[in-house]
Design a protein around this motif. Structure first.
Motif, PDB file in Angstrom:
ATOM      1  N   TYR A 160     123.094 104.868 141.990  1.00 40.97           N
ATOM      2  CA  TYR A 160     123.085 103.459 142.385  1.00 40.97           C
ATOM      3  C   TYR A 160     121.653 102.928 142.437  1.00 40.97           C
ATOM      4  N   SER A 161     120.739 103.700 143.005  1.00 32.81           N
ATOM      5  CA  SER A 161     119.351 103.257 143.118  1.00 32.81           C
ATOM      6  C   SER A 161     118.697 103.120 141.748  1.00 32.81           C
ATOM      7  N   LEU A 162     118.889 104.132 140.888  1.00 31.21           N
ATOM      8  CA  LEU A 162     118.304 104.075 139.551  1.00 31.21           C
ATOM      9  C   LEU A 162     118.870 102.911 138.742  1.00 31.21           C
ATOM     10  N   ASN A 163     120.184 102.706 138.849  1.00 33.02           N
ATOM     11  CA  ASN A 163     120.804 101.609 138.105  1.00 33.02           C
ATOM     12  C   ASN A 163     120.325 100.248 138.606  1.00 33.02           C
ATOM     13  N   SER A 164     120.141 100.108 139.920  1.00 32.13           N
ATOM     14  CA  SER A 164     119.650  98.839 140.468  1.00 32.13           C
ATOM     15  C   SER A 164     118.244  98.530 139.961  1.00 32.13           C
ATOM     16  N   ILE A 165     117.411  99.547 139.860  1.00 36.26           N
ATOM     17  CA  ILE A 165     116.055  99.353 139.343  1.00 36.26           C
ATOM     18  C   ILE A 165     116.101  98.917 137.880  1.00 36.26           C
ATOM     19  N   ILE A 186     119.230  98.688 128.568  1.00 38.53           N
ATOM     20  CA  ILE A 186     120.602  98.216 128.718  1.00 38.53           C
ATOM     21  C   ILE A 186     121.589  99.380 128.639  1.00 38.53           C
ATOM     22  N   HIS A 187     121.393 100.274 127.657  1.00 36.70           N
ATOM     23  CA  HIS A 187     122.315 101.396 127.481  1.00 36.70           C
ATOM     24  C   HIS A 187     122.165 102.436 128.594  1.00 36.70           C
ATOM     25  N   ILE A 188     120.941 102.679 129.032  1.00 39.64           N
ATOM     26  CA  ILE A 188     120.743 103.641 130.128  1.00 39.64           C
ATOM     27  C   ILE A 188     121.339 103.099 131.418  1.00 39.64           C
ATOM     28  N   SER A 189     121.205 101.791 131.643  1.00 43.60           N
ATOM     29  CA  SER A 189     121.786 101.179 132.828  1.00 43.60           C
ATOM     30  C   SER A 189     123.312 101.296 132.816  1.00 43.60           C
TER      31      SER A 189
END
Length: 299
Positions: free
Chosen positions: A247-252, A266-269
């Motif tokens: 969640y933290s990595l995706n929010s960043i 975009i793809h990593i998110s």
């Protein structure tokens, strides 16, 4: 670039399909045990709800992203984008709420009888359904603003101050009021993450103190097997750790998409957004001994 898009699309399809398969297996297993199996624990209601909302997250995030990666970028119109992102955000917030409830429930379960939380143990099973209804109502209302910001892919051309999600676009007004609104909407998420970190820290402390007492009683040379409750607690801690990390990595990365748009970001998110819903079911299947008991009881 075409071969890379196909590879990313197939990987996204594999991640989504595997996650839906795992969550659906848990949903089916818990549904059968509710009617035919052994006595169901209160925590199983939370795990069933977690599997359900994780399935919704994967369906409304993984499938559109897979289609867009494979080249179908115009399959949603303005209304479709609003609905897809709305239900994805609602399910994502419900996954956050459920994981927070899991962490809090397990901390209460392990708390000593002399602690303040001990009085809540008997009340928690009766509060699970009202808590579910409250979480659903809150998440449905909280994400209503998405219908104002989300736009279809055809409207993404020549738009400034927006986020490009390949198959949809989000346009946020650049103003102090909108920034304050986004911050206020994010406060419940930050609060839930804080509760999870705090309850997990308390749980680790209780487990450590219990381990020290067991060593003192039995001596250092005697190995004792973990109890069922201890294994379940470690499973919940692992789920919380995975959720907070992804969640933290995706929010960043979501912030990075807005200010520094990038194909790979975009793809990593999207990959990180689907990681916890895809892997959480298999963590429960592999580590939760009650899943084995339910499965064996049915057969």
């Amino acid at each position: 670039m075409i071969s890379m898009d196909i590879a990313l699309g197939l990987f996204s399809l594999f991640q989504t399909g595997l996650g839906v398969l795992g969550n659906s297996f848990l949903l089916g297993l818990y549904a059968i045990t509710f009617f035919l199996g052994p006595r169901v624990r209160s925590i199983d209601l939370l795990l069933t709800h977690l599997a359900l909302v994780n399935d919704v997250v994967l369906l409304f995030k993984g499938i559109p992203h897979t289609m867009a990666t494979l080249g179908l970028t115009n399959f949603l119109d303005d209304v479709g984008c609003k609905l897809v992102f709305y239900f994805h955000k609602v399910a994502r917030d419900l996954s956050l709420c459920t994981t927070c409830l899991l962490s809090s429930f397990q901390a209460m379960t392990l708390s000593p009888r002399s602690s303040r939380w001990a009085k809540l143990k008997a009340r928690v099973p009766k509060c699970i359904v009202p808590l579910f209804l409250s979480c659903w109502a809150f998440c449905l209302l909280k994400n209503c603003m998405i219908v104002l910001y989300m736009k279809g892919p055809m409207e993404n051309k020549n738009i400034t101050g927006g986020q490009d999600f390949t198959y949809c676009a989000a346009v946020f007004p650049v103003s102090l009021g909108s920034a304050i609104t986004i911050l206020i909407v994010s406060l419940p998420d930050i609060l839930c993450i804080g509760i999870m970190v705090g309850t997990s820290g308390y749980t680790v402390f209780v487990l450590y103190r219990h381990h020290q007492r067991v060593q003192y009683i039995h001596g250092n040379n005697l190995t004792t097997s973990d109890s069922t409750e201890t294994r379940a607690t470690r499973t919940i801690l692992l789920l919380v750790f995975l959720f907070v990390s992804f969640y933290s990595l995706n929010s960043i990365l979501i912030l990075c998409i807005r200010y520094v748009p990038s194909y790979w970001v975009i793809h990593i998110s999207a990959f990180l957004a689907s990681c916890f819903p895809a892997c959480s079911s298999f963590v429960l299947i592999v580590r939760d001994s009650h899943v084995y008991k339910y499965f064996l009881a049915l057969w």
